[in-house]
Scaffold this active site. Structure first.
Site, short mmCIF file in Angstrom:
data_model
loop_
_atom_site.label_atom_id
_atom_site.label_comp_id
_atom_site.label_asym_id
_atom_site.label_seq_id
_atom_site.Cartn_x
_atom_site.Cartn_y
_atom_site.Cartn_z
CB CYS A 181 -0.88 0.05 1.24
SG CYS A 181 -2.02 -1.29 1.44
CG LEU A 187 19.24 -34.00 9.00
CD1 LEU A 187 18.78 -35.40 8.66
CD2 LEU A 187 20.73 -33.87 8.80
N GLY A 196 16.71 -24.51 9.42
CA GLY A 196 15.87 -23.30 9.36
C GLY A 196 14.49 -23.57 8.80
CB THR A 225 14.22 -21.27 4.77
OG1 THR A 225 15.53 -21.72 4.41
CG2 THR A 225 14.26 -20.57 6.11
CD GLU A 226 15.92 -24.56 -0.18
OE1 GLU A 226 14.91 -24.84 -0.84
OE2 GLU A 226 16.88 -23.93 -0.65
CB VAL A 227 12.18 -28.83 4.98
CG1 VAL A 227 11.16 -29.90 5.35
CG2 VAL A 227 13.54 -29.47 4.72
CG ASP A 260 21.90 -16.62 -4.22
OD1 ASP A 260 21.85 -16.79 -5.45
OD2 ASP A 260 21.11 -15.89 -3.60
CD GLU A 266 -14.67 -2.66 -9.05
OE1 GLU A 266 -13.48 -2.30 -9.08
OE2 GLU A 266 -15.54 -2.17 -9.78
NE ARG A 291 -11.87 4.33 -15.43
CZ ARG A 291 -12.08 5.57 -14.97
NH1 ARG A 291 -11.13 6.48 -15.06
NH2 ARG A 291 -13.23 5.89 -14.45
CD GLU A 341 -9.06 3.78 -10.31
OE1 GLU A 341 -9.09 2.74 -10.95
OE2 GLU A 341 -9.99 4.61 -10.31
C1 LIG Z 1 11.83 -16.45 1.26
C2 LIG Z 1 13.02 -17.28 0.93
C3 LIG Z 1 14.09 -16.67 0.29
C4 LIG Z 1 15.20 -17.42 -0.07
N1 LIG Z 1 16.21 -16.79 -0.73
C5 LIG Z 1 17.28 -17.51 -1.12
C6 LIG Z 1 18.35 -16.87 -1.81
O1 LIG Z 1 18.32 -15.66 -2.06
N2 LIG Z 1 19.37 -17.64 -2.22
C7 LIG Z 1 19.43 -18.98 -1.97
O2 LIG Z 1 20.38 -19.62 -2.35
N3 LIG Z 1 18.45 -19.59 -1.28
C8 LIG Z 1 17.39 -18.89 -0.85
N4 LIG Z 1 16.38 -19.52 -0.17
C9 LIG Z 1 16.48 -20.96 0.10
C10 LIG Z 1 16.92 -21.31 1.55
O3 LIG Z 1 16.67 -20.28 2.42
C11 LIG Z 1 18.38 -21.64 1.66
O4 LIG Z 1 18.71 -22.71 0.81
C12 LIG Z 1 18.79 -21.99 3.08
O5 LIG Z 1 20.17 -22.00 3.18
C13 LIG Z 1 18.23 -23.32 3.56
O6 LIG Z 1 18.63 -23.55 4.89
P1 LIG Z 1 17.68 -24.19 5.98
O7 LIG Z 1 18.47 -24.36 7.18
O8 LIG Z 1 16.48 -23.39 6.14
O9 LIG Z 1 17.32 -25.56 5.28
P2 LIG Z 1 16.24 -26.62 5.70
O10 LIG Z 1 14.97 -26.31 4.99
O11 LIG Z 1 16.16 -26.77 7.15
O12 LIG Z 1 16.90 -27.90 5.07
C14 LIG Z 1 17.17 -27.96 3.69
C15 LIG Z 1 17.76 -29.29 3.26
O13 LIG Z 1 19.04 -29.48 3.78
C16 LIG Z 1 19.16 -30.78 4.33
N5 LIG Z 1 20.09 -30.72 5.45
C17 LIG Z 1 20.09 -29.82 6.43
N6 LIG Z 1 21.11 -30.08 7.27
C18 LIG Z 1 21.77 -31.13 6.79
C19 LIG Z 1 22.91 -31.84 7.22
N7 LIG Z 1 23.57 -31.50 8.31
N8 LIG Z 1 23.30 -32.88 6.50
C20 LIG Z 1 22.63 -33.26 5.40
N9 LIG Z 1 21.55 -32.62 4.95
C21 LIG Z 1 21.14 -31.57 5.63
C22 LIG Z 1 17.74 -31.10 4.74
O14 LIG Z 1 17.52 -32.49 4.84
C23 LIG Z 1 16.93 -30.46 3.67
O15 LIG Z 1 16.79 -31.29 2.57
C24 LIG Z 1 15.26 -18.80 0.22
C25 LIG Z 1 14.20 -19.41 0.88
C26 LIG Z 1 13.09 -18.66 1.23
C27 LIG Z 1 11.96 -19.32 1.94
S1 FES Z 2 -0.21 -1.11 4.66
FE1 FES Z 2 1.33 -2.41 3.98
S2 FES Z 2 0.26 -3.90 2.84
FE2 FES Z 2 -1.24 -2.47 3.33
#
Ligand SMILES: Cc1cc2nc3c(=O)[nH]c(=O)nc-3n(C[C@H](O)[C@H](O)[C@H](O)COP(=O)(O)OP(=O)(O)OC[C@H]3O[C@@H](n4cnc5c(N)ncnc54)[C@H](O)[C@@H]3O)c2cc1C
Ligand code: FES
Ligand code: FES
Length: 1332
Positions: A151, A257, A260, A262-264, A360, A805, A883, A1264
């Site tokens: 917004c 495993l 974070g 953030t992948e799983v 990355d 809308e 429009r 708008e």
């Molecule tokens: C919003 C968002 C933005 C992101 N941006 C980027 C980005 O800009 N660049 C990028 O490269 N990635 C990005 N990612 C991907 C992700 O964040 C990264 O890959 C991150 O490093 C994953 O780490 P994690 O601890 O969260 O992994 P998890 O989800 O916890 O695990 C990921 C995998 O690693 C395996 N694993 C974990 N530990 C071990 C271990 N000790 N031994 C063997 N296997 C293991 C797990 O089994 C799983 O398969 C993004 C993800 C999100 C959600």
């Molecule tokens: S005020 Fe940020 S999304 Fe609406």
């Protein structure tokens, strides 16, 4: 193995104990559903929007300190909270008990509009301040990399939070802002103000008020406990030693495993994965160790990316530069890696082991040849070097299935070694790479002879690849210019990418690899020349140096100027003052209630949709039997359950539930109702639908080829004599314009709650809709009851922008049908991907034009055919096209014109209203042909614009005279405020001095017609009630979606009733208070509802007059009291219909609009010609808002609309496969502008002295009109590209499609590198994604 099965953690200072928590539950679900803390919002569920940001705090028993970090609650597993303290937005302050300064400042600086993003942004800022009470402005701006707002345009948030930074003047009253304004901000002119809030009244930051870290958590007890939790489908283990981890991995080889998550977490949420066993290796000492060794630094596999960054930065600051070159590249890469919330929890192991082709870090690790230590129960420990053999296939590595990664060793670099990383994404911040690279070169000692080079690339294959031929062939070569050409060839052969490869953009991706190497070459060459004087022959021309610069962005600065209220205006009269959005404080504290925050009703059920997985198909069968057997499932609902009509839509051309045929992916076929969201969603996936596929039509070009149009629409506008106009022309040009669609991306997705009443078939609906009346009526028709049985209520929306809308109806009605069938409340809030796949977007447009003009640039004739991609039903497509036709003159007098619209019938979700409603597309086509004329005549586009710009009183092509036509005033003022002429010269100098960085500037005017083009919608009602105590309740037909409508309406009522706004309240919009309302749309809601409220207030004032007259010294309360006892009615309705409008296409007569809003923007952009990256250096806007009802809200609409337009024209690219599958389904792959995209300098001023007799209190509509001004960024970019093309020997007119993505910018620049990859003929391959 002894283990604990009780989860213990703290939330906002209170202990939470959970026996056997479900490992599939996220922290967000737990906070919202179990703890009823609804301040933390769900915006995407995939870590991409930051709405769910919370602060986590962890005690470190070694350093005996507490670490505070932000995290995304939507990805954080509940089970991972053991021993942590969670702080949510509710934990830091509330309206009731006092706001925290962070909450107060975002609210008072107008940084909260719809408020859905606000709690997340508050928590990012709060966490920053907990760790760093006086951050720099750069640190502050970086804190929001992981937060999105749709917004505000971000500027007000940054402005409010700037008051916490080091740079902000801490002088209080003595600040030069108060004594000598010029020094701080520039001098506003007489009668103008630049103060939108008064920072001297802000609460001071007071860390003693912060919630304390729970003393009970200051222990290592929780870290020592092995955990095991078993839920409905999954078991979670958290071992505490390596042996235990290896045993678990041995026992459960398929276990995932999780560190974070953030992948799983994303795999589970979006890829429908289910893991029976999850193991969290977060508490294994070996996996958390950081050890500095002689040859590098070793990081345990579970070390987070933030910790790695911190450690590497320490090393960079401590040790000599040459040793840290790889570390510097990693730190630079991490700058563009997700946002803080992700980096704070994501681990290095997660990135390596996911083995994503666009990771990355992996290209850097391959280029550096980092060493991994892995271990297994049976195989013990071994080491693996990351090289070209490490990645075995898509998401497969050389680490065996029973092995775990223990540590990663990053090596120091040598004196003769250089190392850089590169990444190009669609959006710079928090985006995944299109292509990334790690490049390392080692020279023979003290020479420029290559000893070895390692080049690793992501985004070029299913794995991260190394350019092995190039690596082999370059050995022994000197670092001289002739290397570049050979390397380009070797890289081209090492990194093939056939057209149509997954991800598309193949030529661009291949070009990027060479661009990256070229940047690397220049950077290293500069350093070699410095170190080895006389050895290196090649030079880096001065004009090429800027190509090597690492992206930097100065902290943002801005000014906002508006006209002060006249000195004669009473102090109590709030009109024209920058009053804060009335819900802002509640939004900042998380107390504002949205649909999904409404507490659960007893016996309430959740509904999950079953939608079409095909773009065009006959439905052969629907089988819900498996789903009905699943836990918690109550029923399956389909067209058979619709008691009334199963059709809806303005032209009744849509089905509530598809019966025999589906016309797009995402179309609702049925729905599963269950006890919980989780159960409903799981079961919905188990409903089997069999299809017989039919050939779909997806794109506009497809539709034109196949003649697939809505044939009942044939509108066109003709004026003058086009044939004659072309005869009068000295020159004629023809061209094409393409503009993509745009996802609304309101932060709150579609949400509805239907509550059936036990009597008379009544039902109450709580809906996030801009159109309560239409929702009420369609529900009534579907249920087969009269409209008077249905009440639709709207408190607020978390954004709408046109997307709510009409399209909410497709989701609200099935929910109502289910509620009526089952006799219980039913709720649904779409997941982000469901919303994006099924709810329609802004229409993609395509225009073909022919323009005639004289030698001096005067337009003589325009002929234009405009097409939009309407999707599978008409919805509002005809009105959107109307429009576009009305705005196809932009701001130019065209004596002879014919514009024709066609609506393409395609198999994509029905496209719909979106801020601007076709206007921006019509004007965009016009501004393209203006540029075409300018290029043909070789004169500045500005000159063509000035030559043809409307004058006062001139008639548009639809024969409406322009009264109070302020476009030229805005233009002149913008030229002056932006210092256009001087900066134009500077840009030309910059461009002549730089080959690979170019700047461009453009100034663009806009004129926007205000009114609904459907005459009957131009009406509004209001109900004003004065209670005995003098308080006033106003209800009107408009809905609040963040645009500040209710605030403005209260200001209107306060002025009319002559009472302070604090006595007036607006509770909600509801169909049983004000009936038959028009949707809140067309920017006209303040005008219409404001007049209706004024009308009602005037009636009431008239009734109060006798009591005022008989007691002139009395108070408002006295008069109200007297009227009450005198039995005078103290409530009334008000009504308004816009007079003197109504256009007829047949006769091209009648006023299409009530009046016009005008504005002008000037933007300057810098592009990187080698990568297509861009940054907006400066934007100046002058906007005509008449007499502003509330300058803070109006400026907020200007900046927010402009930023949305920026997304439309520069960033947001929808990607569909040729068969109609939508790839862009969430913030991960669809990029709206982020905090980092705010123009570095952003100035807005409201035109002084503009009055408008045709709207309430002389104001003008604002929602708008500003959006199109963002095209100034698009055309500035085009200007910059033109300069690059001239350097490349091209001086012709070229088409640039919108959005101008990095791919389009780069490929338009055209040089020796792009020439290596000519575009494949379109019919020679099947593209991976198509342009709609
Ligand atoms: C919003 C968002 C933005 C992101 N941006 C980027 C980005 O800009 N660049 C990028 O490269 N990635 C990005 N990612 C991907 C992700 O964040 C990264 O890959 C991150 O490093 C994953 O780490 P994690 O601890 O969260 O992994 P998890 O989800 O916890 O695990 C990921 C995998 O690693 C395996 N694993 C974990 N530990 C071990 C271990 N000790 N031994 C063997 N296997 C293991 C797990 O089994 C799983 O398969 C993004 C993800 C999100 C959600
Ligand atoms: S005020 Fe940020 S999304 Fe609406
Ligand atoms: S809801 Fe968690 S980041 Fe969007």
């Amino acid at each position: 193995m002894s283990s604990e099965n009780k989860l213990v953690f703290y939330v906002n200072g209170r202990e939470v104990e959970e026996n056997q928590p479900d490992p599939e539950t996220t922290l967000l679900q737990y906070l919202r559903q179990k703890l009823k803390l609804s301040g933390t919002k769900l915006g995407c569920g995939e870590g991409g929007c930051g709405a769910c940001t919370v602060m986590l705090s962890k005690y470190d028993p070694v350093s005996k300190t507490v670490r505070h970090f932000s995290a995304n609650a939507c990805l954080a597993p509940l089970c991972a909270m053991h021993g942590l303290a969670v702080t949510t937005v509710e934990g830091i302050g509330s309206v009731k008990n006092g706001l925290h300064p962070v909450q107060e400042r975002i609210a008072k600086s107008h940084g909260s509009q719809c408020g859905f993003c606000t709690p997340g942004i508050v928590m990012s800022m709060y966490t920053l301040l907990r760790n760093n009470p006086l951050p720099t402005q750069t640190e502050m701006e970086s804190a929001f990399e992981g937060n999105l707002c749709r917004c505000t345009g971000y500027r007000p948030i940054l402005d409010g939070f700037r008051t916490f930074t080091k740079e902000y003047c801490q002088m209080g009253e003595k600040c030069c802002r108060n004594t000598n304004f010029i020094q701080c901000n520039g001098n506003p002119e007489e009668g103008l103000s630049s103060e939108l809030f008064d920072s001297s009244k802000f609460l001071p930051p007071d860390s003693s008020q912060d919630p304390i870290f729970p003393p009970a958590l200051r222990t290592d007890k929780y870290d020592q406990q092995s955990l095991s939790f078993t839920g409905e489908r999954t078991t979670w283990y958290r071992p505490t030693c390596l042996r235990e981890l290896l045993e678990l991995k041995h026992s459960y080889p398929d276990a995932r495993l999780v560190i974070g998550n953030t992948e799983v977490g994303v795999e589970i949420k979006l890829k429908n994965m289910h893991y029976k066993t999850l193991i969290a290796p977060t508490h294994i000492p070996e996996l958390n160790k950081i050890s500095k060794e002689d040859d590098g630094i070793s990081f345990g596999a579970s070390v987070t990316l933030s910790m790695i960054e911190e450690t590497l930065l320490e090393s960079i600051h401590e040790k000599q530069e040459s040793r840290n070159r790889m570390f510097t590249a990693v730190v630079e890469m991490l700058r563009w890696f997700a946002g803080h919330q992700i980096r704070n929890v994501a681990a290095v192991a997660g990135n390596i082991m996911t083995a994503s082709p666009i990771s990355d870090l992996n290209p850097l690790f391959l280029a550096a040849g980092v060493t991994l230590t892995v271990a297994s129960k049976d195989g013990g420990t071994r080491q693996i070097v990351m090289d070209e053999k490490f990645f075995l296939g898509y998401r497969k590595t050389a680490v065996k299935t029973d092995e775990v990664l223990v540590s990663v060793k990053l090596p120091y670099t040598q004196k003769d070694e250089f190392f850089y990383g590169y990444k190009q994404a669609n959006r710079r911040e928090d985006d995944i790479a299109i292509v990334n690279a790690g490049i390392q070169v080692q020279f023979e000692p003290n020479s420029n002879v290559i000893k070895g080079m390692r080049l690793a690339f992501g985004g070029m294959a299913p794995i991260t690849v190394m350019a092995t031929t190039a690596m082999k062939n370059c050995v022994g070569r000197k670092w001289e210019d002739d290397l570049v050409k050979d390397m380009a060839e070797w890289l081209a052969s090492d990194l093939p990418l056939p057209p149509g490869s997954p991800g598309g953009m193949t030529e661009y991706r291949r070009t990027l690899c060479i661009s990256f190497f070229y940047k690397f070459y220049l950077t290293v060459l500069m350093q070699l020349r410095k170190r080895l004087s006389g050895v290196v022959q090649s030079k880096v021309p001065t004009s090429h140096k800027s190509a090597t610069a690492v992206f930097q962005r100065d902290p943002t600065k801005s000014t906002q100027l508006y006209e002060e209220v006249p000195a004669s205006q009473g102090e109590r009269d709030p009109l024209g003052r920058p009053i804060t959005h009335l819900s802002a404080a509640k939004q900042a504290s998380g107390e504002a209630i949205y649909i999904d925050d409404i507490p659960l009703y007893e016996n309430e059920k959740y509904l999950a949709f079953v939608t079409s997985q095909k773009a065009h198909a006959n439905i052969l069968s629907i089988d819900p039997s498996e789903a009905l057997k699943m836990p918690g499932v109550v029923d399956f609902v389909s067209h058979k359950d619709v008691q009334g009509h199963n059709n809806w839509g303005i032209f009744a051309d849509e089905e509530i539930f598809a019966k025999e045929k589906v016309l797009c992916m995402g179309q609702v076929i049925g729905a599963v109702v269950a006890d919980t969201q989780v159960h409903a969603q799981r079961a919905a996936k188990a409903v089997k639908v069999e299809y017989e596929e039919l050939e779909p039509v997806i794109t506009i070009k497809d539709a034109i080829k196949k003649g697939s149009f809505y044939t009942n629409y044939n509108n066109s506008i003709s004026n003058g004599d086009v044939v004659k106009g072309f005869e009068m022309a000295d020159d004629i040009v023809e061209g094409e314009v393409s503009m993509g669609g745009q996802e609304h991306f309101y932060l709150e997705t579609h949400a509805s709650l239907a509550v059936p009443r036990s009597e008379d078939g009544e039902m109450e609906l709580f809906v996030s809709t801009q159109n309560p009346t239409e929702t009420q009526h369609v529900v009534a028709e579907a249920l087969g009851v009269a409209a008077n049985k249905i009440v639709c209520r709207v408190k607020r929306m978390g954004g709408g922008f046109g997307g709510k809308e009409t399209r909410n109806i497709a989701f609200t009605v099935p929910i109502a049908v289910a509620a009526a069938k089952l006799g219980c409340p039913v709720r649904n809030m779409l997941d982000r991907d469901e919303d994006m796949v099924s709810s329609g977007t802004r229409h993609p447009f395509y225009g073909k034009y022919k323009v005639g003009f004289t030698k001096d640039g005067k337009i003589t004739a325009v002929e234009c055919d405009i097409y939009n991609n309407a999707g599978h039903s008409l919805d509002l497509s005809a009105a959107v096209m109307d429009r576009a036709l009305f705005h196809s003159d932009a701001t130019y007098k065209i004596p002879n014109i014919r514009v024709t619209g066609r609506l393409c019938k395609t198999n994509i979700p029905s496209n719909t209203a979106f801020r601007g409603f076709g206007g921006p597309q019509g004007m965009f086509i016009a501004e393209n042909w203006i540029e075409h004329i300018a290029k043909t005549l070789d004169i500045p586009a500005k000159q063509v614009r000035e030559k043809n710009m409307y004058n006062e009183g001139e008639k548009t092509h639809f024969n409406q005279p322009l009264i109070q036509c302020n476009v030229k005033r805005c233009w002149e003022e913008c030229l002056e405020r932006s210092d256009y002429c001087n900066r134009r010269k500077d840009i030309d100098i910059f461009n002549s001095e730089n080959r690979w960085k170019k700047r461009g500037m453009s100034i663009i005017p806009t004129k926007f017609g205000i009114s609904y083009t459907a005459l009957f919608l131009n009406q509004a009602g209001a109900l004003v009630i004065i209670y005995k105590d003098g308080s006033v309740l106003v209800t009107h037909g408009g809905t609040e979606m963040g645009q500040g409508l209710h605030t403005k309406m209260i200001q209107v009522a306060a002025r009319t009733l002559e009472i302070p706004e604090t006595k007036i309240h607006i509770s909600e919009t509801s169909t049983n208070t004000v009936p038959n309302t028009s949707a809140t749309a067309a920017s006209a809601s303040s005008d219409l509802n404001g007049m209706a409220i004024k009308n009602a207030c005037e009636i009431l004032l008239e009734r109060l007059k006798p009591y005022k007259n008989s007691n002139p010294k009395g108070t408002w309360e006295d008069w109200v009291n007297a009227a009450y006892f005198d039995r005078t009615s103290l409530s009334t309705t008000g009504f308004y219909k816009t007079p003197n409008i109504g256009y007829d296409f047949k006769t091209n007569s009648g006023n299409a609009f009530n009046y016009f809003s005008f504005g002008v923007a000037c933007s300057e952009v810098e592009i990187d010609c080698l990568t297509g990256d861009h940054k907006v250096l400066r934007t100046d806007i002058v906007m005509d808002v008449g007499v502003s009802l509330n300058p803070a809200i109006d400026i907020g609409q200007i900046e927010g609309g402009f930023t949305q337009g920026y997304g439309l024209m520069m960033l947001e690219q929808q990607k569909y496969s040729p068969n109609g599958f939508q790839f862009t389904r969430g913030p991960g792959n669809y990029k709206i502008p982020g905090f980092g995209d705010v123009p570095v300098e952003f100035n807005v001023s409201l035109l002084k002295g503009s009055v408008n007799e045709r709207a309430v209190y002389s104001s003008k509509a604002i929602g708008e009109p500003p959006l199109f001004l963002a095209s100034s960024i698009f055309f500035a970019t085009k200007d910059a590209i033109s300069s690059a093309r001239v350097d490349g020997g091209l001086n012709d007119y070229f088409q640039l499609k919108s959005p101008a993505t990095p791919e389009r910018i780069r490929m338009a620049c055209q040089d020796q590198f792009t020439k290596l990859f000519p575009e494949a003929p379109t019919d020679s391959y099947k593209p991976w994604f198509v342009e709609l």
